[in-house]
Design an enzyme around this catalytic site. Sequence first.
Site, PDB file in Angstrom:
ATOM      1  CG  LEU A 124      39.423   3.628 -42.587  1.00 58.58           C
ATOM      2  CD1 LEU A 124      41.073   4.695 -42.365  1.00 58.58           C
ATOM      3  CD2 LEU A 124      38.911   3.774 -44.305  1.00 58.58           C
ATOM      4  NE  ARG A 143      46.792  -3.989 -32.621  1.00 61.04           N
ATOM      5  CZ  ARG A 143      45.932  -3.179 -32.783  1.00 61.04           C
ATOM      6  NH1 ARG A 143      46.606  -2.384 -31.560  1.00 61.04           N
ATOM      7  NH2 ARG A 143      45.781  -2.328 -33.725  1.00 61.04           N
ATOM      8  CG  ASN A 174      -5.707 -31.242 -19.273  1.00 59.19           C
ATOM      9  OD1 ASN A 174      -5.525 -30.121 -18.486  1.00 59.19           O
ATOM     10  ND2 ASN A 174      -5.099 -32.382 -18.968  1.00 59.19           N
ATOM     11  CB  ALA A 200      -3.802 -42.635 -17.957  1.00 61.23           C
TER      12      ALA A 200
HETATM   13  C1  UD1 Z   1      44.205   4.293 -34.788  1.00 60.64           C
HETATM   14  C2  UD1 Z   1      44.815   5.428 -34.752  1.00 60.64           C
HETATM   15  C3  UD1 Z   1      44.888   6.025 -33.454  1.00 60.64           C
HETATM   16  C4  UD1 Z   1      43.941   5.991 -32.991  1.00 60.64           C
HETATM   17  C5  UD1 Z   1      43.109   4.641 -32.531  1.00 60.64           C
HETATM   18  C6  UD1 Z   1      41.378   5.317 -32.754  1.00 60.64           C
HETATM   19  C7  UD1 Z   1      45.960   5.194 -37.721  1.00 60.64           C
HETATM   20  C8  UD1 Z   1      47.642   5.163 -38.150  1.00 60.64           C
HETATM   21  N1  UD1 Z   1      45.870   5.840 -35.923  1.00 60.64           N
HETATM   22  O1  UD1 Z   1      44.781   3.202 -35.308  1.00 60.64           O
HETATM   23  O2  UD1 Z   1      45.780   7.391 -33.263  1.00 60.64           O
HETATM   24  O3  UD1 Z   1      44.256   6.683 -31.505  1.00 60.64           O
HETATM   25  O4  UD1 Z   1      43.255   3.889 -34.593  1.00 60.64           O
HETATM   26  O5  UD1 Z   1      40.678   4.353 -32.950  1.00 60.64           O
HETATM   27  O6  UD1 Z   1      45.446   5.724 -37.729  1.00 60.64           O
HETATM   28  N2  UD1 Z   1      42.539  -0.351 -41.726  1.00 60.64           N
HETATM   29  C9  UD1 Z   1      42.356  -0.821 -42.690  1.00 60.64           C
HETATM   30  N3  UD1 Z   1      43.784  -0.678 -43.723  1.00 60.64           N
HETATM   31  C10 UD1 Z   1      44.692  -0.233 -43.374  1.00 60.64           C
HETATM   32  C11 UD1 Z   1      44.852  -0.468 -41.787  1.00 60.64           C
HETATM   33  C12 UD1 Z   1      43.728  -0.575 -41.003  1.00 60.64           C
HETATM   34  O7  UD1 Z   1      40.987  -0.224 -43.397  1.00 60.64           O
HETATM   35  O8  UD1 Z   1      45.574  -0.816 -43.739  1.00 60.64           O
HETATM   36  C13 UD1 Z   1      41.583  -0.128 -40.866  1.00 60.64           C
HETATM   37  C14 UD1 Z   1      40.643  -0.946 -39.640  1.00 60.64           C
HETATM   38  O9  UD1 Z   1      40.393  -2.209 -40.402  1.00 60.64           O
HETATM   39  C15 UD1 Z   1      40.243  -0.782 -38.406  1.00 60.64           C
HETATM   40  C16 UD1 Z   1      41.333   0.635 -38.629  1.00 60.64           C
HETATM   41  O10 UD1 Z   1      41.029   0.453 -39.756  1.00 60.64           O
HETATM   42  O11 UD1 Z   1      38.814  -0.708 -38.340  1.00 60.64           O
HETATM   43  C17 UD1 Z   1      41.779   0.948 -37.378  1.00 60.64           C
HETATM   44  O12 UD1 Z   1      43.306   0.817 -37.547  1.00 60.64           O
HETATM   45  P1  UD1 Z   1      43.937  -0.257 -36.053  1.00 60.64           P
HETATM   46  O13 UD1 Z   1      44.815  -1.069 -37.375  1.00 60.64           O
HETATM   47  O14 UD1 Z   1      43.220  -1.240 -34.758  1.00 60.64           O
HETATM   48  O15 UD1 Z   1      44.755   1.683 -35.560  1.00 60.64           O
HETATM   49  P2  UD1 Z   1      45.137   1.486 -34.358  1.00 60.64           P
HETATM   50  O16 UD1 Z   1      45.678   0.718 -34.127  1.00 60.64           O
HETATM   51  O17 UD1 Z   1      44.162   1.502 -33.213  1.00 60.64           O
HETATM   52 CA    CA Z   2      41.910   0.118 -33.902  1.00 59.72          CA
END
Ligand code: UD1
Ligand code: CA
Length: 457
Positions: free
Chosen positions: A8, A15, A375, A422
């Site tokens: 994903l 953030r 040199n 030189a």
């Molecule tokens: C997520 C988990 C959390 C876990 C943590 C560990 C969920 C709801 N929560 O939280 O339980 O402890 O990761 O790393 O899954 N992304 C998408 N599409 C979206 C949302 C996110 O592709 O609609 C991808 C983001 O790019 C990212 C990853 O999924 O790479 C995780 O998303 P992020 O928002 O970072 O989740 P966390 O809040 O870290």
């Molecule tokens: Ca994350």
Amino acid sequence: MKIAAVILAAGQGTRMKSALPKVLQQLGGRPLVQYAAELAQAIGVAAPTFVVGHGMDAVQAAVGSAAQFVVQAEQLGTGHAALQAAALLRASAELVLIWYADMPLLRPETLHAVVAAQQANRGPLTILTATADDARGFGRVLRDPKRRVRAVVEEAHATRRQLAMRELNAGVYCARADWLWKELVRLPASPKGEYYLTDLVGVAVAQRRNVASVQLSATAELIGINTREHLAEAETALRLRINQHWMAAGVHLLDPASTYIEPGVQLAPDCVILPNTHLSGTTSVGAHSTIGPNSIVRDSVVGANCRIECSVIESAVVEEDVRIGPFAHLRPGAHLARGVHMGNFGEVKNSYLGPEVKMGHFSYIGDAQIGARTNIGAGTITCNFGMDQKKHRTVVGDDAYIGSDTLLVAPVTIGERGRTGAGSVVTHDVPADALAVGVPARVIKRTPPEAKPAGGS
Ligand code: UD1
Ligand code: CA
């Protein structure tokens, strides 16, 4: 059993407070998403599926062509993201391994363990968990008195008691494909209106089916990147991991905490890396060479037995037994042959310095070829950039002697054993064995100083 990997990578990463999508932030000199691609390759998945959205063109370019991509047009949560891969993978795999592209320190062994646990699981799902004091905003894993996994609760929705739990959801899942695709479509929305992949745990439990878990012991792997602070933490952990690898392979690091070696670098045993040295890109260093302190070597090849001190080396080739620095700069296309000595405040660009050339002090050599044992006197400069706005070449033969403060106005050639006085400004070619002096330089002698009479011994 055929295994598909889904990564994903569609989120913006708000953030991070960056214009760049999160998965393109740099760790160890490369974008985060590249770690996921390499991990997939390391576990033997030939064409992992990346779910992309924010900055998708750039993300796809960073991943490269060995992957497949599906688009999540709107970021409606991790469950919704995983669902986007259904059409592509529904018929092609029995197990699906899912992880997040913002977890760059996961190791192949860990993913193998999750797959193995799911292969042994009668239930449809296995998750990766870890116990850590710092919850990092991760989802909490809830278990029943028999220690069976019951649910994953996101921090935003957890009660105070749940928040106190220290078993965290690391965000790696292996699921039976038929079950996964069926359940992802009907996942209920969270109170935030997002579809959480983590809710699959509760779904399986409600069906009275087993959710297996693998517990992670090395906490560095748990570092997920949500903020700049996490990114810095990952950088430190990655550096430590890389440095431990090289020390185990026989490289001497005086101070690992201040030694910055990128993942693509290769080091031979018995080389010594001194503090505040950055080795990056495709750099390689040969055995018994010492680099640093305070040096940067980028995309360069350094041979054996070299000494590079307080210098910057970029896209250059340095053969063996070469001494560079302090305060030297090799720019792209510099090639120093065996035994060259390049001292302080020298710069070489797009030039070949033959074996044992000496260039001790304050010189600029650009677009030049310098013969063996020649040199280069202090302050010598190749004037390579002509008034015609073009770069011109300087060629100096073997065993030549370029006097201090010589300006070589290119295009110009100095023959073998040719010499300049030189301060000379050389605007015309100097033949072999000749001495040229003055401004502009004139040839005043045509024999080498120690020329032997014909027939002499
Ligand atoms: C997520 C988990 C959390 C876990 C943590 C560990 C969920 C709801 N929560 O939280 O339980 O402890 O990761 O790393 O899954 N992304 C998408 N599409 C979206 C949302 C996110 O592709 O609609 C991808 C983001 O790019 C990212 C990853 O999924 O790479 C995780 O998303 P992020 O928002 O970072 O989740 P966390 O809040 O870290
Ligand atoms: Ca994350």
